[in-house]
Design a protein around this motif. Structure first.
Motif: not given
Length: 347
Positions: A311-312, A316, A347
């Motif tokens: 996910r992160d 990005r 988010r």
């Protein structure tokens, strides 16, 4: 000098040669005929740059050629019409879709006005405009229905007016791609298969036009979840283009893009993600960070990473893609809005 000799030269030298010859032509341009010849030389140089995937340079040179020919011959002269046709294609390659559509509309109007409704140039003008219109999306990332309807009408007009010819095959091929984007996947497979069989009879399996159709068929097969034949087509086209054009040519990258997304659609994300990331990086290097194809590649990578649980990293990539879209396309563009919507959801 032959085209083959030109194509095998280093990129920097090719640019220098094109521009040097044009400068020499222009330097001796005193008469009207000389200036027409110089403008046509610019157009030919732009075509060579486009063939090598150097789309921005092709657009710049193509614009100069069109400006000169319009000034010297008028907008309805066959040479001017042909140059505008090329410029519309260069703009599509450079990711300048809205400008390509605008030039495509001017092209079609001048072709019909000067040459007639069923002239070959008018038929090709319809195909050019339709190919730009079929790529327009709404803010949800779906095909814009108004543009799709206009593109379908243009393709059908070519089929009706051209009778039996190579132009009809191109129209059916484009119509198949359009049907795939509209969700009519079975009809897309039928249309493109007919085109591919006809092309193979006359051109063989590895001609550039055949390779493009094979990728179109792969996309339609993927939509029908026929992954095995789709992956086979993607792999073959990628291997041929890599050998023929090199790893960094936009057409090679496009084939690799389809191959990576075919793997992703099968859930083979650990194989797909490195390939899709390579495609994203390659498109940014070759086409630029803000090219529409580069933005789509970034979005595809983010989706694959989200599906794989990264996910992160996905956020990005999506933030970078949205930032580039905002800068290049503006907040009102449907592509920018789609990336903003996706960001809001994750988010």
């Amino acid at each position: 000098m032959t085209l083959l000799a030109f194509q095998t030269m280093p990129t920097g030298f090719k640019k220098w040669l094109c521009l040097t010859n044009i400068v020499l032509l222009i330097a001796g341009c005193d008469s009207r005929e000389d200036r027409i010849n110089a403008a046509e030389a610019k157009e030919r140089a732009a075509e060579l740059l486009d063939d090598k995937g150097e789309y921005v340079q092709a657009v710049n040179l193509g614009r100069e050629a069109l400006t000169e020919l319009t000034k010297l011959l008028g907008s309805d002269h066959p040479k001017t019409i042909h140059c505008r046709y090329n410029l519309s294609g260069f703009l599509q390659g450079a990711g300048k879709r809205d400008e390509a559509i605008a030039e495509g509309r001017k092209l079609l109007a001048s072709s019909i006005r000067a040459l007639g409704d069923d002239d070959e140039e008018s038929l090709y003008a319809r195909l050019q405009l339709a190919s730009a219109l079929r790529d327009v999306n709404d803010v949800e990332g779906n095909i814009d229905t108004k543009c799709a309807g206009e593109a379908e009408a243009l393709y059908q007009a070519v089929i009706r007016l051209a009778g039996t010819s190579e132009i009809v095959l191109r129209a059916r091929n484009g119509l198949g791609v359009l049907y795939g984007r509209m969700g009519k996947h079975g009809e897309a497979v039928k249309q493109i298969t007919v085109v591919l069989e006809a092309q193979r009879l006359s051109l063989g399996n590895e001609a550039d036009e055949v390779l493009a159709t094979r990728l179109n068929l792969a996309a339609a097969l993927m939509a029908e979840k026929l992954f095995e034949p789709a992956q086979k087509e993607c792999q073959v086209v990628y291997d041929i283009r890599k050998k023929r054009l090199g790893e960094e040519h936009p057409l090679t990258i496009r084939a690799k893009d389809w191959l990576g997304n075919c793997l992703a659609d099968q859930g083979r994300l650990e194989e797909a993600i490195p390939m899709i990331r390579e495609v994203w990086n390659a498109k940014r290097r070759v086409l630029g960070d803000a090219h529409r194809d580069s933005l789509v590649a970034g979005f595809n990578l983010a989706v694959a990473e989200l599906n794989a649980g990264y996910r992160d990293e996905a956020i990005r990539v999506l933030e970078e893609t949205h930032r580039q879209a905002l800068k290049a396309l503006g907040p009102a563009d449907s592509q920018t809005q789609m990336y903003q919507s996706a960001l809001d959801k994750v988010r």
